[in-house]
Design a protein around this motif. Structure first.
Motif, PDB file in Angstrom:
ATOM      1  N   UNK A  45      75.409  45.028  34.969  1.00 35.01           N
ATOM      2  CA  UNK A  45      75.797  46.410  35.282  1.00 35.01           C
ATOM      3  C   UNK A  45      74.952  47.049  36.374  1.00 35.01           C
TER       4      UNK A  45
ATOM      5  N   UNK B 199      73.738  56.582  40.749  1.00 34.73           N
ATOM      6  CA  UNK B 199      74.302  55.989  41.971  1.00 34.73           C
ATOM      7  C   UNK B 199      75.293  56.947  42.622  1.00 34.73           C
TER       8      UNK B 199
ATOM      9  N   UNK C  37      86.600  48.487  51.829  1.00 36.92           N
ATOM     10  CA  UNK C  37      86.427  48.164  53.245  1.00 36.92           C
ATOM     11  C   UNK C  37      87.695  48.439  54.048  1.00 36.92           C
TER      12      UNK C  37
ATOM     13  N   UNK D  79      73.357  59.244  44.689  1.00 34.19           N
ATOM     14  CA  UNK D  79      72.899  58.596  45.933  1.00 34.19           C
ATOM     15  C   UNK D  79      74.015  58.632  46.978  1.00 34.19           C
ATOM     16  N   UNK D  80      75.247  58.414  46.514  1.00 35.93           N
ATOM     17  CA  UNK D  80      76.413  58.387  47.411  1.00 35.93           C
ATOM     18  C   UNK D  80      76.677  59.725  48.083  1.00 35.93           C
TER      19      UNK D  80
ATOM     20  N   UNK E 166      72.927  55.239  34.859  1.00 39.92           N
ATOM     21  CA  UNK E 166      72.707  54.589  36.157  1.00 39.92           C
ATOM     22  C   UNK E 166      73.897  54.863  37.087  1.00 39.92           C
ATOM     23  N   UNK E 167      75.083  54.879  36.497  1.00 42.90           N
ATOM     24  CA  UNK E 167      76.301  55.190  37.265  1.00 42.90           C
ATOM     25  C   UNK E 167      76.205  56.602  37.847  1.00 42.90           C
TER      26      UNK E 167
ATOM     27  N   UNK F 166      82.078  63.668  47.708  1.00 41.88           N
ATOM     28  CA  UNK F 166      83.242  63.168  48.447  1.00 41.88           C
ATOM     29  C   UNK F 166      83.602  64.085  49.624  1.00 41.88           C
TER      30      UNK F 166
ATOM     31  N   UNK G  71      82.829  49.449  31.897  1.00 41.82           N
ATOM     32  CA  UNK G  71      81.856  49.690  30.818  1.00 41.82           C
ATOM     33  C   UNK G  71      82.561  49.794  29.460  1.00 41.82           C
TER      34      UNK G  71
ATOM     35  N   UNK H 110      74.751  50.617  26.880  1.00 35.74           N
ATOM     36  CA  UNK H 110      75.929  51.183  27.557  1.00 35.74           C
ATOM     37  C   UNK H 110      75.602  52.581  28.095  1.00 35.74           C
TER      38      UNK H 110
ATOM     39  N   UNK I 152      83.055  52.549  46.959  1.00 40.78           N
ATOM     40  CA  UNK I 152      83.571  53.918  46.973  1.00 40.78           C
ATOM     41  C   UNK I 152      83.137  54.659  48.220  1.00 40.78           C
ATOM     42  N   UNK I 153      81.884  54.446  48.610  1.00 41.39           N
ATOM     43  CA  UNK I 153      81.356  55.093  49.807  1.00 41.39           C
ATOM     44  C   UNK I 153      82.087  54.602  51.061  1.00 41.39           C
TER      45      UNK I 153
ATOM     46  N   UNK J 200      88.890  56.667  40.977  1.00 41.29           N
ATOM     47  CA  UNK J 200      87.688  56.772  41.807  1.00 41.29           C
ATOM     48  C   UNK J 200      86.721  55.697  41.317  1.00 41.29           C
ATOM     49  N   UNK J 201      85.697  55.364  42.110  1.00 43.80           N
ATOM     50  CA  UNK J 201      84.817  54.254  41.719  1.00 43.80           C
ATOM     51  C   UNK J 201      84.132  54.526  40.387  1.00 43.80           C
ATOM     52  N   UNK J 202      83.837  55.801  40.107  1.00 39.25           N
ATOM     53  CA  UNK J 202      83.159  56.113  38.844  1.00 39.25           C
ATOM     54  C   UNK J 202      84.077  55.804  37.657  1.00 39.25           C
TER      55      UNK J 202
ATOM     56  N   UNK K   6      77.482  48.369  39.306  1.00 41.69           N
ATOM     57  CA  UNK K   6      77.563  49.809  39.585  1.00 41.69           C
ATOM     58  C   UNK K   6      77.193  50.138  41.042  1.00 41.69           C
ATOM     59  N   UNK K   7      76.045  49.650  41.573  1.00 38.48           N
ATOM     60  CA  UNK K   7      75.804  49.944  42.995  1.00 38.48           C
ATOM     61  C   UNK K   7      76.841  49.309  43.915  1.00 38.48           C
TER      62      UNK K   7
ATOM     63  N   UNK L 279      73.525  52.290  31.207  1.00 45.34           N
ATOM     64  CA  UNK L 279      74.376  51.907  32.347  1.00 45.34           C
ATOM     65  C   UNK L 279      75.170  53.114  32.844  1.00 45.34           C
TER      66      UNK L 279
ATOM     67  N   UNK M  95      71.995  51.966  48.307  1.00 46.49           N
ATOM     68  CA  UNK M  95      72.744  51.264  47.252  1.00 46.49           C
ATOM     69  C   UNK M  95      72.617  49.744  47.413  1.00 46.49           C
TER      70      UNK M  95
ATOM     71  N   UNK N 261      81.644  63.498  52.779  1.00 53.14           N
ATOM     72  CA  UNK N 261      81.966  62.219  53.423  1.00 53.14           C
ATOM     73  C   UNK N 261      83.345  62.265  54.072  1.00 53.14           C
ATOM     74  N   UNK N 262      84.289  62.890  53.400  1.00 51.71           N
ATOM     75  CA  UNK N 262      85.644  62.929  53.943  1.00 51.71           C
ATOM     76  C   UNK N 262      85.730  63.828  55.173  1.00 51.71           C
TER      77      UNK N 262
ATOM     78  N   UNK O 197      89.729  57.770  51.679  1.00 53.15           N
ATOM     79  CA  UNK O 197      90.262  57.870  50.324  1.00 53.15           C
ATOM     80  C   UNK O 197      89.110  57.770  49.331  1.00 53.15           C
ATOM     81  N   UNK O 198      89.313  58.329  48.171  1.00 48.84           N
ATOM     82  CA  UNK O 198      88.246  58.273  47.166  1.00 48.84           C
ATOM     83  C   UNK O 198      88.579  57.298  46.054  1.00 48.84           C
TER      84      UNK O 198
ATOM     85  N   UNK P 124      85.629  56.029  51.588  1.00 48.13           N
ATOM     86  CA  UNK P 124      85.736  57.428  52.026  1.00 48.13           C
ATOM     87  C   UNK P 124      85.613  57.572  53.536  1.00 48.13           C
TER      88      UNK P 124
ATOM     89  N   UNK Q 245      79.773  51.578  43.804  1.00 50.30           N
ATOM     90  CA  UNK Q 245      79.423  52.821  44.507  1.00 50.30           C
ATOM     91  C   UNK Q 245      79.509  52.611  46.015  1.00 50.30           C
TER      92      UNK Q 245
END
Lengths: 583, 55
Positions: free
Chosen positions: A515, B24, A159, B27-28, B20-21, B31, A71, B14, A526-527, A62-64, A519-520, B17, A437, B34-35, A164-165, A530, A523
């Protein structure tokens, strides 16, 4: 502009015209998941690497998790470089017996190289051992460049994929980028550069007698001797360029004759710097299955890049108003290449230096072949503006592509608002959370640059490190933070950066620039991944037309203009007008 | 400043960061939501790039 100027620019564009589709198609196969050229050679090495690092290449992230992997790699790399620099005196590969690097400078340099910035607050040949350069820095020039490439691929997957995640596996993308793209190109060009005169050895610096006295700056220094440095330079230059790193072996960087000996290597440097960023736009087209969408990105990148190139070349070859008023001859003759030659190497002249400066700042390379501080105010202002464009014309290895794609999403959103249509890109609806984002991505850098530059101008101890006064001082300090935050790494010159304030705040700017952008962007990917795709109707805004291309270029310039215009007006623009009015 | 301060600074950066992850990610949004979003599930194709389809 002379015919030599035109010839250099034409050669660069001809090389890029050939390499972009070839490398772009190859990269699409490398990242596509299917068979790719060189599998017989690379696959066994990849499998061995995965086993060694305990990576399951089939596991998607996943994007995270993808961002977390970036990181983790960066944290490990930063600590490794820091330890190497702090202990280099006790490590092998130090024929000049150089002392350990100071804590502040080690901190700055470690962050500089893991973030792909390569800002150098030190003179390489007299500060870092050969081991520090090779193991500490060059390794991370590969890894940090591959991070940008992996991120671009993850963004494209976001894109292309639907419902999918996951965005792929960072470690697989990192290994494949390094092994199949960066290493082969670097290997071939290391040999090419050695053939062209770039040095490659493990000698200590040698003291040689000079033909004539070279200076009497110090009563104790012999005026008839000179230190000639050695080092593994030819193996560093290709990844310095193709990875859009820019960190050179020598303090003089690309102005050093052992690193950039002639106009041919100068042209090759420029080509290598722009090679992967332009090719990635082609890869994007291949992976989404649309040449026209890729053409939009390529045209905007290429047009703004070309305009910058012609602007700086014209400004510098036409000479400097202030030098003319001082009676300096700037007309081309058989022994003088002409133009504004202050701070430029006579081997390259004004045109070759401009070619180098634009390529190094429009890509996120940041190599330096001439003193930008000595350029005409606008001639130095254009490279600054190129960096401010977010390193998107064409930008860094991969970072340029996803930076431009975020501009595309913003353009789609703005256009959607203007014509009352649902903003949609490649069949995916762009929602408010996506725009949040994207807005974070766009705003983080200007805030970082302007706040830190403003504080530096106000702090007397920081302001004392700026050599110039007036508008030029503003340009110097804004350039430094813009270069750090945009992960470019080029220096305008004139700023003494090896102080506690600048070592710390420039490192902070580099970290934020890396970073708080990655990160955005991930994200957002990832958005997008989905989302479902929606059917195209006659009401859908087309994003592959000349109109949209023009709109995208306008949005890129206006967005950057709105955020940075006041400081550009106080810096390079004010200085240019002052020169014209004889102030 | 000593090595301890700078190494600590690397870990702090770190950690920031990583925070921040997490921000974000919020914000998203989740899942599942969205799915579950509706859509026509049309295949995204660009037939010879003639129509600008999918845009």
């Amino acid at each position: 502009m002379s015919w030599q100027s035109w010839a250099q620019i034409a050669s660069l564009f001809a090389l890029l015209a050939v390499s972009t589709p070839l490398l772009g198609s190859y990269m699409a196969k490398v990242y596509g998941g299917g068979p790719a050229p060189g599998d017989r050679v690379f696959l066994p090495v990849e499998r061995f690497t995965y086993r060694l690092l305990r990576i399951d290449p089939e596991t998607e992230q996943r994007w995270t998790a993808y961002a977390g992997s970036v990181l983790a790699l960066t944290l490990a790399g930063t600590l490794l470089i820091y330890v190497v620099l702090r202990t280099q005196h006790a490590l092998p590969g130090n024929p000049d017996h150089l002392a350990n690097v100071s804590p502040g400078l080690s901190f700055n340099t470690a962050i500089s190289f893991v973030t792909n910035t390569n800002w150098q607050n030190y003179v390489g040949e007299s500060t870092l051992s050969q081991f520090s350069q090779m193991f500490g820095l060059v390794v991370h020039q590969f890894l940090s460049a591959a991070v940008g490439m992996a991120l671009a691929v993850a963004f494209i997957r976001g894109l292309v994929r639907r419902r999918t995640t996951t965005l792929g596996n960072f470690w697989v993308d990192e290994v494949r980028s390094t092994l199949r793209i960066l290493l082969p190109i670097s290997f071939v060009f290391a040999i090419v550069f050695m053939g062209a005169g770039v040095i490659e050895n493990f000698h200590a610096a040698r003291t040689v007698p000079t033909v004539a006295a070279i200076g009497t700056h110090s009563a104790t220094s012999p005026a008839m001797q000179q230190q000639i440095p050695g080092g593994p330079v030819a193996s560093m230059v290709p990844i310095e360029m193709v990875g859009d790193n820019g960190g050179g072996y020598f303090g003089a960087n690309l102005a050093h004759p052992y690193e950039n000996p002639n106009p041919v290597t100068n042209l090759l440097d420029a080509w290598l710097a722009a090679l992967i960023p332009f090719a990635f736009a082609w890869t994007f087209g291949k992976m989404i299955g649309s040449k026209r969408q890729a053409a939009v990105v390529l045209v905007v990148m290429g047009t703004l890049f070309t305009l910058s190139m012609f602007a700086v070349t014209a400004l510098e070859t036409n000479g400097n108003v202030k030098l003319a008023s001082a009676g300096v001859t700037q007309t081309a003759t058989t022994t003088n290449p002409g133009g504004n030659l202050e701070g430029k190497d006579l081997r390259f002249g004004a045109a070759g230096s401009a070619l180098n400066a634009v390529t190094m700042t429009a890509t996120s390379t940041g190599g330096v072949g001439s003193a930008l501080e000595s350029y005409t105010p606008l001639g130095g202002g254009v490279p600054l503006f190129d960096m401010m464009l977010g390193e998107t014309i064409p930008g860094g290895t991969g970072t340029g592509l996803y930076g431009m794609l975020i501009f595309v999403l913003i353009t789609v959103f703005i256009a959607g608002l203007m014509v009352g249509r649902t903003p949609m890109y490649l069949g995916k609806r762009i929602l408010a959370s996506d725009m949040t984002l994207a807005a974070i991505y766009i705003l983080v850098l200007p805030v970082t640059v302007l706040v830190l530059a403003g504080i530096s101008l106000l702090l007397p101890s920081a302001a004392r490190q700026i050599s110039a006064t007036g508008p030029h001082a503003i340009t110097e300090i804004v350039y430094a933070y813009a270069s750090a935050a945009h992960n470019n790494g080029s220096a305008f010159a004139g700023l003494s950066g090896d102080t506690q304030w600048y070592n710390t705040t420039l490192a902070l700017a580099m970290w934020v620039g890396r970073f708080f952008e990655i990160i955005p962007a991930l994200a957002l990917a990832g958005s997008l991944g989905r989302k479902r795709t929606y059917a195209v109707t006659t009401g859908t805004l087309r994003t592959d037309t000349p109109l949209f291309t023009t709109l995208l270029a306008g949005v890129v310039i206006v967005l950057v203009g709105l955020t940075y215009f006041p400081v550009l007006a106080l810096g390079p623009l004010a200085e240019q007008f002052a020169g014209h009015f004889g102030l | 400043m000593s090595d301890v301060v700078f190494v600590a600074a690397i870990f702090v950066l770190t950690a920031v960061a990583a925070l921040f992850l997490v921000a974000c990610n919020k914000v998203m949004g989740p899942d599942e939501q969205a799915l579950a979003e509706g859509g026509s599930e049309e295949l995204l194709e660009f037939p010879a790039d003639r129509s600008g389809a999918g845009t």
